[in-house]
Design a protein around this motif. Structure first.
Motif, PDB file in Angstrom:
ATOM      1  N   VAL A  20       1.464 -10.765   5.094  1.00  0.00           N
ATOM      2  CA  VAL A  20       0.325 -11.185   4.294  1.00  0.00           C
ATOM      3  C   VAL A  20       0.670 -11.282   2.818  1.00  0.00           C
ATOM      4  O   VAL A  20      -0.182 -11.621   2.011  1.00  0.00           O
ATOM      5  N   GLY A  21       1.884 -10.976   2.453  1.00  0.00           N
ATOM      6  CA  GLY A  21       2.325 -11.149   1.082  1.00  0.00           C
ATOM      7  C   GLY A  21       1.918 -10.029   0.147  1.00  0.00           C
ATOM      8  O   GLY A  21       1.950 -10.191  -1.059  1.00  0.00           O
ATOM      9  N   ARG A  22       1.498  -8.898   0.682  1.00  0.00           N
ATOM     10  CA  ARG A  22       1.157  -7.793  -0.197  1.00  0.00           C
ATOM     11  C   ARG A  22       1.684  -6.503   0.387  1.00  0.00           C
ATOM     12  O   ARG A  22       1.853  -6.374   1.579  1.00  0.00           O
ATOM     13  N   SER A  23       1.945  -5.567  -0.495  1.00  0.00           N
ATOM     14  CA  SER A  23       2.445  -4.271  -0.061  1.00  0.00           C
ATOM     15  C   SER A  23       1.669  -3.195  -0.796  1.00  0.00           C
ATOM     16  O   SER A  23       1.377  -3.324  -1.978  1.00  0.00           O
ATOM     17  N   ASP A  24       1.321  -2.134  -0.085  1.00  0.00           N
ATOM     18  CA  ASP A  24       0.595  -1.034  -0.697  1.00  0.00           C
ATOM     19  C   ASP A  24       1.542  -0.033  -1.341  1.00  0.00           C
ATOM     20  O   ASP A  24       1.107   0.949  -1.912  1.00  0.00           O
ATOM     21  N   PHE A  25       2.831  -0.258  -1.250  1.00  0.00           N
ATOM     22  CA  PHE A  25       3.826   0.654  -1.788  1.00  0.00           C
ATOM     23  C   PHE A  25       4.208   0.223  -3.198  1.00  0.00           C
ATOM     24  O   PHE A  25       4.623  -0.905  -3.428  1.00  0.00           O
ATOM     25  N   ASP A  26       4.053   1.125  -4.147  1.00  0.00           N
ATOM     26  CA  ASP A  26       4.384   0.852  -5.541  1.00  0.00           C
ATOM     27  C   ASP A  26       5.556   1.764  -5.922  1.00  0.00           C
ATOM     28  O   ASP A  26       5.373   2.937  -6.240  1.00  0.00           O
ATOM     29  N   ALA A  27       6.761   1.223  -5.877  1.00  0.00           N
ATOM     30  CA  ALA A  27       7.972   2.009  -6.122  1.00  0.00           C
ATOM     31  C   ALA A  27       7.980   2.607  -7.524  1.00  0.00           C
ATOM     32  O   ALA A  27       8.423   3.744  -7.716  1.00  0.00           O
ATOM     33  N   ALA A  28       7.471   1.874  -8.502  1.00  0.00           N
ATOM     34  CA  ALA A  28       7.459   2.392  -9.874  1.00  0.00           C
ATOM     35  C   ALA A  28       6.531   3.599  -9.990  1.00  0.00           C
ATOM     36  O   ALA A  28       6.852   4.584 -10.660  1.00  0.00           O
ATOM     37  N   ARG A  29       5.388   3.536  -9.314  1.00  0.00           N
ATOM     38  CA  ARG A  29       4.442   4.652  -9.344  1.00  0.00           C
ATOM     39  C   ARG A  29       5.046   5.887  -8.669  1.00  0.00           C
ATOM     40  O   ARG A  29       4.906   7.010  -9.159  1.00  0.00           O
ATOM     41  N   VAL A  30       5.729   5.669  -7.546  1.00  0.00           N
ATOM     42  CA  VAL A  30       6.380   6.780  -6.843  1.00  0.00           C
ATOM     43  C   VAL A  30       7.446   7.413  -7.727  1.00  0.00           C
ATOM     44  O   VAL A  30       7.552   8.638  -7.827  1.00  0.00           O
ATOM     45  N   ALA A  31       8.225   6.598  -8.410  1.00  0.00           N
ATOM     46  CA  ALA A  31       9.266   7.118  -9.299  1.00  0.00           C
ATOM     47  C   ALA A  31       8.655   7.921 -10.443  1.00  0.00           C
ATOM     48  O   ALA A  31       9.173   8.981 -10.819  1.00  0.00           O
ATOM     49  N   ALA A  32       7.532   7.432 -11.000  1.00  0.00           N
ATOM     50  CA  ALA A  32       6.869   8.143 -12.092  1.00  0.00           C
ATOM     51  C   ALA A  32       6.328   9.492 -11.618  1.00  0.00           C
ATOM     52  O   ALA A  32       6.474  10.512 -12.313  1.00  0.00           O
ATOM     53  N   ILE A  33       5.722   9.512 -10.437  1.00  0.00           N
ATOM     54  CA  ILE A  33       5.201  10.775  -9.897  1.00  0.00           C
ATOM     55  C   ILE A  33       6.340  11.737  -9.613  1.00  0.00           C
ATOM     56  O   ILE A  33       6.266  12.930  -9.926  1.00  0.00           O
ATOM     57  N   ARG A  34       7.425  11.229  -9.040  1.00  0.00           N
ATOM     58  CA  ARG A  34       8.587  12.076  -8.745  1.00  0.00           C
ATOM     59  C   ARG A  34       9.124  12.704 -10.035  1.00  0.00           C
ATOM     60  O   ARG A  34       9.448  13.889 -10.077  1.00  0.00           O
ATOM     61  N   GLU A  35       9.211  11.930 -11.098  1.00  0.00           N
ATOM     62  CA  GLU A  35       9.706  12.442 -12.376  1.00  0.00           C
ATOM     63  C   GLU A  35       8.750  13.481 -12.948  1.00  0.00           C
ATOM     64  O   GLU A  35       9.179  14.512 -13.486  1.00  0.00           O
ATOM     65  N   ASP A  36       7.428  13.237 -12.834  1.00  0.00           N
ATOM     66  CA  ASP A  36       6.450  14.217 -13.314  1.00  0.00           C
ATOM     67  C   ASP A  36       6.560  15.536 -12.545  1.00  0.00           C
ATOM     68  O   ASP A  36       6.440  16.615 -13.131  1.00  0.00           O
ATOM     69  N   ILE A  37       6.795  15.457 -11.241  1.00  0.00           N
ATOM     70  CA  ILE A  37       6.956  16.677 -10.445  1.00  0.00           C
ATOM     71  C   ILE A  37       8.193  17.438 -10.903  1.00  0.00           C
ATOM     72  O   ILE A  37       8.150  18.659 -11.105  1.00  0.00           O
ATOM     73  N   ARG A  38       9.306  16.725 -11.085  1.00  0.00           N
ATOM     74  CA  ARG A  38      10.549  17.380 -11.545  1.00  0.00           C
ATOM     75  C   ARG A  38      10.361  18.056 -12.895  1.00  0.00           C
ATOM     76  O   ARG A  38      10.880  19.132 -13.146  1.00  0.00           O
ATOM     77  N   ALA A  39       9.619  17.396 -13.794  1.00  0.00           N
ATOM     78  CA  ALA A  39       9.435  17.925 -15.147  1.00  0.00           C
ATOM     79  C   ALA A  39       8.311  18.960 -15.228  1.00  0.00           C
ATOM     80  O   ALA A  39       8.093  19.551 -16.288  1.00  0.00           O
TER      81      ALA A  39
END
Length: 98
Positions: free
Chosen positions: A51-70
């Protein structure tokens, strides 16, 4: 303190090959199910791209991962609860959510 002697181990099971009648249709169907499940799984995984859309936002996941680490990631239970309640209300709404 009293320690009981170890229990004897169970004898190994010996299975003999089945030489009975041919497998039932239900057994044959059970063998085919993994193939059907794999096909259905592949179909489901292809849907977001179809359908040309994805619910996965890799940039958002990376930002959350970095916030968890910090140590900056903040969990807000009341926001989670509100979202869950809204979801349940939508599911239980007899009007279909509109």
């Amino acid at each position: 303190m009293k320690i009981d002697p170890p229990a004897p181990s169970a004898p190994p099971l010996h299975r003999t090959p089945a030489t009975g009648p041919a497998p039932s249709p239900a057994a044959a169907e059970a063998v085919e199910r993994p193939k059907e499940a794999a096909s259905a799984s592949a179909h489901v995984h292809s849907l977001p791209t179809a359908v040309g859309r994805s619910d996965f936002d890799a940039a958002r996941v990376a930002a959350i991962r970095e916030d968890i680490r910090a140590g900056r990631y903040e969990i807000r239970p009341e926001r989670i609860a509100d979202g869950l309640l809204a979801s349940v209300r939508d599911l239980l709404d007899p009007k279909g959510g509109a």
